[in-house]
Design a protein around this motif. Structure first.
Motif, PDB file in Angstrom:
ATOM      1  N   SER A 225      44.145  38.763  40.602  1.00 28.25           N
ATOM      2  CA  SER A 225      43.235  39.852  40.939  1.00 28.25           C
ATOM      3  C   SER A 225      41.788  39.370  40.983  1.00 28.25           C
ATOM      4  CB  SER A 225      43.384  40.995  39.931  1.00 28.25           C
ATOM      5  OG  SER A 225      42.596  42.096  40.289  1.00 28.25           O
ATOM      6  N   VAL A 226      41.413  38.504  40.056  1.00 28.68           N
ATOM      7  CA  VAL A 226      40.064  37.942  40.082  1.00 28.68           C
ATOM      8  C   VAL A 226      39.843  37.150  41.368  1.00 28.68           C
ATOM      9  CG1 VAL A 226      38.510  36.277  38.978  1.00 28.68           C
ATOM     10  CG2 VAL A 226      39.788  37.907  37.576  1.00 28.68           C
ATOM     11  N   ARG A 227      40.835  36.354  41.747  1.00 31.29           N
ATOM     12  CA  ARG A 227      40.711  35.541  42.954  1.00 31.29           C
ATOM     13  C   ARG A 227      40.529  36.437  44.196  1.00 31.29           C
ATOM     14  NH1 ARG A 227      42.137  30.322  43.768  1.00 31.29           N
ATOM     15  NH2 ARG A 227      43.349  30.283  41.824  1.00 31.29           N
ATOM     16  N   GLU A 228      41.342  37.479  44.309  1.00 28.32           N
ATOM     17  CA  GLU A 228      41.244  38.377  45.459  1.00 28.32           C
ATOM     18  C   GLU A 228      39.896  39.106  45.484  1.00 28.32           C
ATOM     19  OE1 GLU A 228      44.531  41.052  45.424  1.00 28.32           O
ATOM     20  OE2 GLU A 228      45.959  39.546  46.155  1.00 28.32           O
ATOM     21  N   THR A 229      39.453  39.559  44.320  1.00 31.41           N
ATOM     22  CA  THR A 229      38.191  40.300  44.264  1.00 31.41           C
ATOM     23  C   THR A 229      37.008  39.400  44.594  1.00 31.41           C
ATOM     24  OG1 THR A 229      39.144  41.767  42.583  1.00 31.41           O
ATOM     25  CG2 THR A 229      36.747  41.763  42.816  1.00 31.41           C
ATOM     26  N   LEU A 230      37.041  38.170  44.117  1.00 38.21           N
ATOM     27  CA  LEU A 230      35.975  37.230  44.444  1.00 38.21           C
ATOM     28  C   LEU A 230      35.902  36.989  45.953  1.00 38.21           C
ATOM     29  CD1 LEU A 230      36.301  34.643  41.545  1.00 38.21           C
ATOM     30  CD2 LEU A 230      34.267  36.006  42.074  1.00 38.21           C
ATOM     31  N   ALA A 231      37.057  36.958  46.615  1.00 38.61           N
ATOM     32  CA  ALA A 231      37.060  36.782  48.064  1.00 38.61           C
ATOM     33  C   ALA A 231      36.371  37.966  48.746  1.00 38.61           C
ATOM     34  CB  ALA A 231      38.492  36.625  48.574  1.00 38.61           C
ATOM     35  N   MET A 232      36.648  39.186  48.290  1.00 39.13           N
ATOM     36  CA  MET A 232      35.977  40.356  48.865  1.00 39.13           C
ATOM     37  C   MET A 232      34.483  40.340  48.573  1.00 39.13           C
ATOM     38  SD  MET A 232      38.635  43.563  48.536  1.00 39.13           S
ATOM     39  CE  MET A 232      39.159  43.319  46.838  1.00 39.13           C
ATOM     40  N   ALA A 233      34.122  39.908  47.371  1.00 41.35           N
ATOM     41  CA  ALA A 233      32.705  39.837  47.024  1.00 41.35           C
ATOM     42  C   ALA A 233      31.995  38.774  47.856  1.00 41.35           C
ATOM     43  CB  ALA A 233      32.555  39.538  45.535  1.00 41.35           C
ATOM     44  N   GLU A 234      32.664  37.657  48.107  1.00 39.30           N
ATOM     45  CA  GLU A 234      32.065  36.625  48.950  1.00 39.30           C
ATOM     46  C   GLU A 234      31.886  37.136  50.376  1.00 39.30           C
ATOM     47  OE1 GLU A 234      32.657  31.870  49.947  1.00 39.30           O
ATOM     48  OE2 GLU A 234      34.325  33.009  49.083  1.00 39.30           O
ATOM     49  N   LEU A 253      37.681  30.767  37.522  1.00 41.09           N
ATOM     50  CA  LEU A 253      37.531  31.244  38.895  1.00 41.09           C
ATOM     51  C   LEU A 253      36.111  31.750  39.147  1.00 41.09           C
ATOM     52  CD1 LEU A 253      40.956  33.072  39.291  1.00 41.09           C
ATOM     53  CD2 LEU A 253      40.192  31.091  40.634  1.00 41.09           C
ATOM     54  N   VAL A 254      35.556  32.447  38.177  1.00 39.43           N
ATOM     55  CA  VAL A 254      34.180  32.924  38.304  1.00 39.43           C
ATOM     56  C   VAL A 254      33.209  31.742  38.294  1.00 39.43           C
ATOM     57  CG1 VAL A 254      32.369  34.280  37.181  1.00 39.43           C
ATOM     58  CG2 VAL A 254      34.702  35.176  37.317  1.00 39.43           C
ATOM     59  N   THR A 255      33.451  30.780  37.434  1.00 40.55           N
ATOM     60  CA  THR A 255      32.595  29.587  37.385  1.00 40.55           C
ATOM     61  C   THR A 255      32.600  28.863  38.728  1.00 40.55           C
ATOM     62  OG1 THR A 255      33.001  29.318  35.008  1.00 40.55           O
ATOM     63  CG2 THR A 255      32.209  27.383  36.212  1.00 40.55           C
ATOM     64  N   GLU A 256      33.770  28.731  39.327  1.00 43.02           N
ATOM     65  CA  GLU A 256      33.873  28.075  40.632  1.00 43.02           C
ATOM     66  C   GLU A 256      33.144  28.871  41.713  1.00 43.02           C
ATOM     67  OE1 GLU A 256      38.088  27.812  41.068  1.00 43.02           O
ATOM     68  OE2 GLU A 256      38.300  26.436  39.373  1.00 43.02           O
ATOM     69  N   ALA A 257      33.242  30.187  41.653  1.00 44.76           N
ATOM     70  CA  ALA A 257      32.534  31.031  42.629  1.00 44.76           C
ATOM     71  C   ALA A 257      31.027  30.875  42.478  1.00 44.76           C
ATOM     72  CB  ALA A 257      32.950  32.487  42.453  1.00 44.76           C
ATOM     73  N   ARG A 258      30.549  30.821  41.257  1.00 45.91           N
ATOM     74  CA  ARG A 258      29.120  30.642  41.019  1.00 45.91           C
ATOM     75  C   ARG A 258      28.647  29.291  41.552  1.00 45.91           C
ATOM     76  NH1 ARG A 258      26.414  33.891  37.644  1.00 45.91           N
ATOM     77  NH2 ARG A 258      25.161  32.180  36.771  1.00 45.91           N
ATOM     78  N   ALA A 259      29.490  28.281  41.437  1.00 47.02           N
ATOM     79  CA  ALA A 259      29.130  26.969  41.969  1.00 47.02           C
ATOM     80  C   ALA A 259      28.991  27.007  43.488  1.00 47.02           C
ATOM     81  CB  ALA A 259      30.171  25.932  41.552  1.00 47.02           C
ATOM     82  N   ARG A 260      29.680  27.969  44.120  1.00 48.82           N
ATOM     83  CA  ARG A 260      29.558  28.139  45.573  1.00 48.82           C
ATOM     84  C   ARG A 260      28.375  29.031  45.946  1.00 48.82           C
ATOM     85  NH1 ARG A 260      35.152  29.221  44.932  1.00 48.82           N
ATOM     86  NH2 ARG A 260      34.796  31.442  45.371  1.00 48.82           N
ATOM     87  N   GLY A 261      27.677  29.542  44.945  1.00 44.34           N
ATOM     88  CA  GLY A 261      26.499  30.356  45.215  1.00 44.34           C
ATOM     89  C   GLY A 261      26.690  31.842  45.041  1.00 44.34           C
TER      90      GLY A 261
END
Length: 481
Positions: A225-234, A253-261
């Motif tokens: 669910s975190v992975r899917e939500t991060l995709a929508m947020a991106e 997963l959140v740490t990796e998303a933050r590394a992507r900006g």
């Protein structure tokens, strides 16, 4: 001739998230007006408290509380007077509650306005999150009205079908609106199809009692669910905040998303740091009914590592004040019992104990307990001891130990999930809006003086925090991003 300050906290070792200094804290009219170097004379004041030998930290900001919450046929047993009093006993001087629609007829705007009416009894300052369950053409207008009220975040659930769950279309559309309104999207992330299927399989096998809760909601469901939500947020470029993360995989997963900006944030709760899934084999497993459930000892250890490493941005209580009679109505079926734990009063010592055991500093504790929640949630005047900020401060001894007695706490229920645990780091003196509400003589009820705090825009506040950080230290600047 100017009048004397209302209060001076003298000889304080002031600990902010960005460092510490020895100072006398000068307070007048509910604000910190000055920090005087401790080498200077103590300013005269109407009242002086000597904090020599003790640490003084900002009052806590609990970004995730449920007060007088109605979910289905259950209602938590607290009100704002009770919860705010318990918060102050625990060193928290600001709580952020949720206006969650109680049924399909209540709109997001009505739910928030209802909570604002109830909150007039609060003893501490409060702010609010909104919540959206389903989309219709009125939602954009309602979110605009919420923003005008100073409610700049909206929570959505990816599970709990038939009650609070928002579907993917709704989440995506709300994210777009929150970008437009400079707000923050809150997400309860658990993958509903996985949870529904897993729970049904356990029910079919006759393993649906509370002792099996942790098996019905697997770690994978949270992380997917975190992975899917991060995709929508991106996709929408929406800032997103994940409540009560219970697994290191979700945090990573959140740490990796933050590394992507991406602007993405991880919250965890004290119970995921201090308890593990062996509690469901205890004599009282109903004490630990919450979603997500407690995880394995190995997962808890890894989660604490993430906290110590700075990957978790806030620790909030997720306070939900049911009592044991409610919990015990349907211990035979986790689908029918209320989930949620009382914890606003014990957030400070449970979090501090967990962080000390992982070799974190007091400054790092202040970040997740007060500074981070205030900054990320764009709550002005909170989370820092500095001139111009609200006079919300806590004197505490980081070596003080107490054993939790659930019956002696003040949360309006008859148990604590931490009952019997010996915890370190309790508040000795609590000052809220310049008023001494807790000291060696006990609790001093200030009355219904809590203020509703209108929050700033997310990106507006973040930019202001970074500008302020540049005037202090590099460590603050890193934390403010």
């Amino acid at each position: 001739m100017s009048r004397q300050p209302d209060l001076v906290i003298a000889n304080a070792t002031v600990v902010n998230s960005f460092g510490r200094q020895n100072a006398h804290i000068v307070i007048q009219d509910g604000l910190i007006t000055q920090l005087v170097e401790a080498s200077e004379a103590i300013p005269a004041a109407e009242r002086t408290i000597d904090a020599a030998g003790r640490l003084v930290i900002p009052g806590g900001v609990d970004g995730h509380c449920h007060v007088a919450q109605v979910t289905g046929r259950f209602r938590t047993l607290d009100d704002y007077r009770t919860t705010s009093t318990a918060a102050l006993w625990g060193g928290t001087t600001t709580i952020i509650d949720f206006g969650i629609p109680r049924d399909a007829q209540e709109t997001p705007l009505a739910a928030v306005l209802h909570k604002k009416e109830l909150a007039v009894e609060s003893r501490c300052d409060i702010a609010l999150h909104g919540a959206v369950v389903s989309w219709d053409e009125t939602v954009p207008w309602q979110l605009e009205q919420l923003a005008a009220e100073g409610v700049r975040s909206v929570k959505m659930y990816t599970t709990n079908r038939g009650s609070t769950m928002a579907d993917g279309d709704t989440i995506l559309k709300v994210m777009r609106e929150m970008v437009r309104l400079d707000g923050l999207t809150y997400i309860h992330a658990e993958h509903d199809p996985i949870i529904s299927d897993c729970t049904q399989q356990h029910a079919d096998d006759g393993r649906i009692g509370i002792e099996h809760l942790h098996r019905t909601r697997p770690e994978l469901a949270e992380e997917i669910s975190v992975r899917e939500t991060l995709a929508m947020a991106e996709y929408t470029q929406a800032p997103v905040y994940f409540v009560h993360q219970s697994t290191p995989g979700a945090v990573d997963l959140v740490t990796e998303a933050r590394a992507r900006g991406q602007k993405a944030y991880s919250e965890t709760c004290p119970h995921y740091l201090a308890l593990d899934d062996t509690v469901y084999g205890s004599a009282f497993p109903e004490w630990y009914a919450c979603c997500p459930p407690m995880r394995s000892p190995e997962t808890v250890a890894a989660l604490k590592e993430r906290l110590a490493g700075g990957a978790i941005h806030t620790v909030s209580s997720d306070h939900s004040c049911y009592d044991l009679s409610q919990k015990r109505e349907r211990t035979d079926d986790v689908r029918a019992m209320p989930h949620g734990l009382p914890g606003v009063e014990t957030r400070m010592p449970v979090t501090f104990t967990a962080m000390v055991s992982a070799d974190s500093s007091v400054e790092e504790f202040v970040e997740v307990f007060a500074a981070g929640p205030a900054r990320i949630n764009a709550v002005p005047g909170k989370g820092t001891i500095a001139a111009g900020f609200d006079a919300d401060v806590v004197i505490f001894d980081p070596s003080e130990e107490r054993t939790v007695d659930g019956g002696a706490l003040h949360m309006g229920t008859d148990f604590s999930p931490f009952d019997g645990l010996t915890l370190t780091g309790w508040p000795a003196v609590v000052v809220s809006a310049g008023r001494v509400v807790l000291d060696g003589a006990g609790f001093h009820d200030p009355g219904a003086v809590g203020r509703f705090v209108a929050r700033n825009g997310f990106r507006e506040h973040l930019a202001s925090a970074v500008d302020s950080a540049r005037a202090t230290t590099p460590a603050t600047l890193a934390a403010a991003k």
